[in-house]
Design an enzyme around this catalytic site. Structure first.
Site, PDB file in Angstrom:
ATOM      1  N   HIS A  59       0.824  -1.204   0.000  1.00  0.00           N
ATOM      2  CA  HIS A  59       0.000   0.000   0.000  1.00  0.00           C
ATOM      3  C   HIS A  59       0.864   1.263   0.000  1.00  0.00           C
ATOM      4  O   HIS A  59       1.762   1.418   0.825  1.00  0.00           O
ATOM      5  CB  HIS A  59      -0.880  -0.029   1.259  1.00  0.00           C
ATOM      6  CG  HIS A  59      -1.921   1.029   1.313  1.00  0.00           C
ATOM      7  ND1 HIS A  59      -2.242   1.686   2.479  1.00  0.00           N
ATOM      8  CD2 HIS A  59      -2.739   1.557   0.368  1.00  0.00           C
ATOM      9  CE1 HIS A  59      -3.211   2.554   2.252  1.00  0.00           C
ATOM     10  NE2 HIS A  59      -3.534   2.503   0.976  1.00  0.00           N
ATOM     11  N   HIS A  89      -1.275  11.388  -1.624  1.00  0.00           N
ATOM     12  CA  HIS A  89      -2.611  10.927  -1.265  1.00  0.00           C
ATOM     13  C   HIS A  89      -3.562  12.079  -0.974  1.00  0.00           C
ATOM     14  O   HIS A  89      -4.679  12.125  -1.485  1.00  0.00           O
ATOM     15  CB  HIS A  89      -2.534  10.001  -0.044  1.00  0.00           C
ATOM     16  CG  HIS A  89      -3.882   9.538   0.435  1.00  0.00           C
ATOM     17  ND1 HIS A  89      -4.660  10.277   1.308  1.00  0.00           N
ATOM     18  CD2 HIS A  89      -4.593   8.418   0.141  1.00  0.00           C
ATOM     19  CE1 HIS A  89      -5.790   9.625   1.539  1.00  0.00           C
ATOM     20  NE2 HIS A  89      -5.780   8.502   0.850  1.00  0.00           N
TER      21      HIS A  89
END
Length: 250
Positions: free
Chosen positions: A17, A59
């Protein structure tokens, strides 16, 4: 392309991730290096656009949390973003780590034979152009690759734009809760997979998605017991922060 990928899923069961999970600053090359160190063959990352339309990894909509800068990412040029320290927040060992461009990551992943899931992560108001430009850049950077990057997004408009721009690149619909009309969404976007929060998945839903001919990936799976249960349900991929707890398999 999509029918072929539905029959032959080229990605491994475990996906790192944001590059290296919690072991390194997220969405940096340091993270990808951790993935390689732990034997991972695939990673996921978030990609958005700078003010001058360069595809880069981040992000959040702002740079505040994961760098020493402040402000909205969409208002900063890539030259400005490249000056930020995106690693120091994680520890002195990572100080000076840069916000990489998608081109930086593509060069690293292709050199290391690492497969990539690109989450298209648009800043507010930039859904369609981000989907289009990320898809075009991915197609250019991975031209001739045996396995292209997998494009995913929570934003249907971004996926639709990616589909129109580069229909040959595989796509996945990303969601927290699986909507009742998931079949229609996957069909409309010609997706190869559905990616969901593992807490939202049941054995019955997993069976239905697989029987419909789609691949299934869950995030963010950090507990080995959860991983075994999900794999037993037929889940094809697990995105994890804990590369140290979930050893790479294949």
């Amino acid at each position: 392309m999509s029918q072929h990928l539905k029959q032959s899923w080229p990605y491994p069961e475990l996906v790192a991730h944001r590059g290296g999970g919690t072991l390194a600053p997220e969405n940096t090359l340091a993270g990808f290096r951790e993935g390689i160190r732990y034997g991972y063959r695939a990673a996921e990352c978030d990609v958005k656009l700078s003010a001058d339309n360069v595809c880069f990894l981040l992000h959040d909509d702002t740079v505040d949390r994961t760098s020493n800068g402040q402000g909205e990412a969409k208002l900063k040029t890539m030259a400005e973003l490249s000056m930020l320290d995106a690693g120091g927040w994680k520890g002195a060992a990572f100080a000076g780590e840069a916000l990489p461009t998608l081109a930086n990551v593509a060069a690293y992943c292709r050199a290391q034979d690492m497969l990539l899931n690109i989450e298209i992560k648009p800043c507010p108001g930039r859904f369609e152009e981000t989907g289009r430009l990320v898809a075009q850049e991915a197609a250019r950077l991975w031209a001739g690759a045996a396995v292209p990057p997998l494009l995913s997004s929570f934003e249907i408009d971004a996926l639709r734009a990616a589909q129109a721009a580069e229909p040959a690149l595989p796509r996945a619909f990303l969601c927290e809760d699986i909507p009742a009309n998931w079949r229609e969404i996957l069909r409309e976007l010609d997706c190869v997979a559905l990616h969901c929060d593992h807490h939202a998945l049941t054995a019955e839903l997993a069976r239905d998605i697989k029987q419909a001919g789609y691949q299934l990936l869950c995030y963010t799976v950090n507990d080995p017991a959860d991983a075994e249960r999900l794999l037993a349900w037929g889940v094809d991929g697990l995105c994890t922060d804990r590369l140290d707890l979930l050893p790479a398999r294949r």
